[in-house]
Enzyme design. Structure first.
Site, PDB file in Angstrom:
ATOM      1  CD  GLU A 175       4.218  -1.109 -33.024  1.00 39.20           C
ATOM      2  OE1 GLU A 175       3.992  -1.507 -31.863  1.00 39.20           O
ATOM      3  OE2 GLU A 175       4.491  -1.871 -33.969  1.00 39.20           O
TER       4      GLU A 175
ATOM      5  CG  ASP B  84      11.060 -15.043 -34.573  1.00 37.77           C
ATOM      6  OD1 ASP B  84       9.901 -14.598 -34.524  1.00 37.77           O
ATOM      7  OD2 ASP B  84      11.887 -14.863 -33.658  1.00 37.77           O
TER       8      ASP B  84
ATOM      9  CB  THR C 116      13.803  -5.674 -39.202  1.00 43.01           C
ATOM     10  OG1 THR C 116      13.357  -6.885 -38.565  1.00 43.01           O
ATOM     11  CG2 THR C 116      12.795  -5.280 -40.281  1.00 43.01           C
ATOM     12  CE  LYS C 117      19.279  -1.165 -36.298  1.00 45.66           C
ATOM     13  NZ  LYS C 117      19.383   0.068 -35.491  1.00 45.66           N
ATOM     14  CG  PHE C 118      12.219  -8.598 -34.243  1.00 42.93           C
ATOM     15  CD1 PHE C 118      11.931  -8.484 -32.891  1.00 42.93           C
ATOM     16  CD2 PHE C 118      11.723  -9.696 -34.931  1.00 42.93           C
ATOM     17  CE1 PHE C 118      11.165  -9.448 -32.238  1.00 42.93           C
ATOM     18  CE2 PHE C 118      10.962 -10.666 -34.296  1.00 42.93           C
ATOM     19  CZ  PHE C 118      10.683 -10.532 -32.947  1.00 42.93           C
ATOM     20  CD  GLU C 119      14.158 -11.551 -41.265  1.00 44.54           C
ATOM     21  OE1 GLU C 119      14.251 -12.543 -42.025  1.00 44.54           O
ATOM     22  OE2 GLU C 119      13.652 -10.471 -41.604  1.00 44.54           O
TER      23      GLU C 119
ATOM     24  CG  ASP D  38       3.103 -10.944 -28.542  1.00 43.91           C
ATOM     25  OD1 ASP D  38       3.498 -12.099 -28.312  1.00 43.91           O
ATOM     26  OD2 ASP D  38       3.061 -10.062 -27.675  1.00 43.91           O
TER      27      ASP D  38
ATOM     28  CG  ASP E 159      -7.202  -3.519 -31.678  1.00 45.41           C
ATOM     29  OD1 ASP E 159      -6.718  -4.148 -32.637  1.00 45.41           O
ATOM     30  OD2 ASP E 159      -7.967  -4.020 -30.841  1.00 45.41           O
TER      31      ASP E 159
ATOM     32  CD  GLU F 114       5.180  -2.573 -41.797  1.00 43.83           C
ATOM     33  OE1 GLU F 114       6.100  -3.269 -41.342  1.00 43.83           O
ATOM     34  OE2 GLU F 114       5.363  -1.518 -42.418  1.00 43.83           O
TER      35      GLU F 114
END
Length: 222
Positions: free
Chosen positions: A82, A168, A200-203, A132, A109, A57
């Site tokens: 991450e 998105d 997710t919360k981001f989505e 990003d 990275d 991931e």
């Protein structure tokens, strides 16, 4: 003659405030669950303590999706990469609380890890959820889903393995579809959100702002 390549960063190295809980998790659990980038080539069965399908991931954020998928698929192992310390700390803390043994994390990275630490045809799936978007035109070269990067990612997938992207940003989705569709090793396209990918919360924030979410799944040809 030695070739020199200019490294283009595909992520913004945010720091953010690390809470006491996350700082504690990083200090205690990163030595146990963490992978150092750069580092030696990874022995994935040794890393997870078993031979099982591995999901890479890239950009796990706060780790919500990683944890949900690891809980739902205990037969698979998840390597989450991450660069955001609070996100890594949160993921590690939740992994410990949930008693998960099928998650490992790497800070740094992801392309460096893929290029130098993963063997060809070594992972069963690669997830790139909400990378990003680098929305300004002059920054599009920094987007992760570029031809050369996709070629690299596809080379690490086992035949029949999947590369699953979600964004998105409509323009980025168009670029993803064009680049992924042009890679001769891959076949696939835009799909409805698979039930296996958690929201997710981001989505949720993106949807609340009126932005549609596009999923693309491509399979490596046998």
């Amino acid at each position: 003659m030695t070739e020199h390549h200019t490294k283009i960063t595909t992520f913004y190295p945010r720091r953010g405030r690390v809470s006491g809980r996350h700082e504690d998790a990083l200090a205690r659990l990163l030595p146990r669950y963490g992978v150092t980038i750069p580092g030696p080539p990874l022995d994935l069965p040794a890393l997870f303590g078993r031979a099982a399908p591995v999901v890479l991931e890239i950009g796990s954020g706060m780790g919500d999706a990683t944890v949900a998928m690891a809980q739902a698929s205990p037969e698979r192992d998840f390597l989450a990469v991450e660069v955001f310390p609070p996100g890594l700390g949160n993921l590690l803390a939740v992994v410990e609380e949930a008693g998960l043994s099928n998650v490992r994390v790497a800070s740094g990275d992801a392309l460096e890890l893929v290029r130098h630490m993963l063997a060809p045809e070594s992972v069963d799936a690669i997830h790139v959820f909400f990378p990003d978007p680098w929305p300004k035109l002059r920054h599009h070269k920094r987007r992760l889903i570029q031809r050369v990067n996709v070629t690299l990612l596809a080379s690490r997938l086992k035949p029949g393995g999947t590369l699953h992207c979600a964004t998105d940003w409509a323009h980025y989705a168009e670029q993803m579809l064009e680049v992924l569709g042009a890679d001769p090793a891959l076949q696939g396209g835009i799909v409805d959100r698979p039930r296996a990918r958690p929201v997710t919360k981001f989505e949720q924030r993106a949807l609340a702002a009126g932005r549609s979410v596009i999923d693309l799944i491509f399979v490596k040809r046998a």
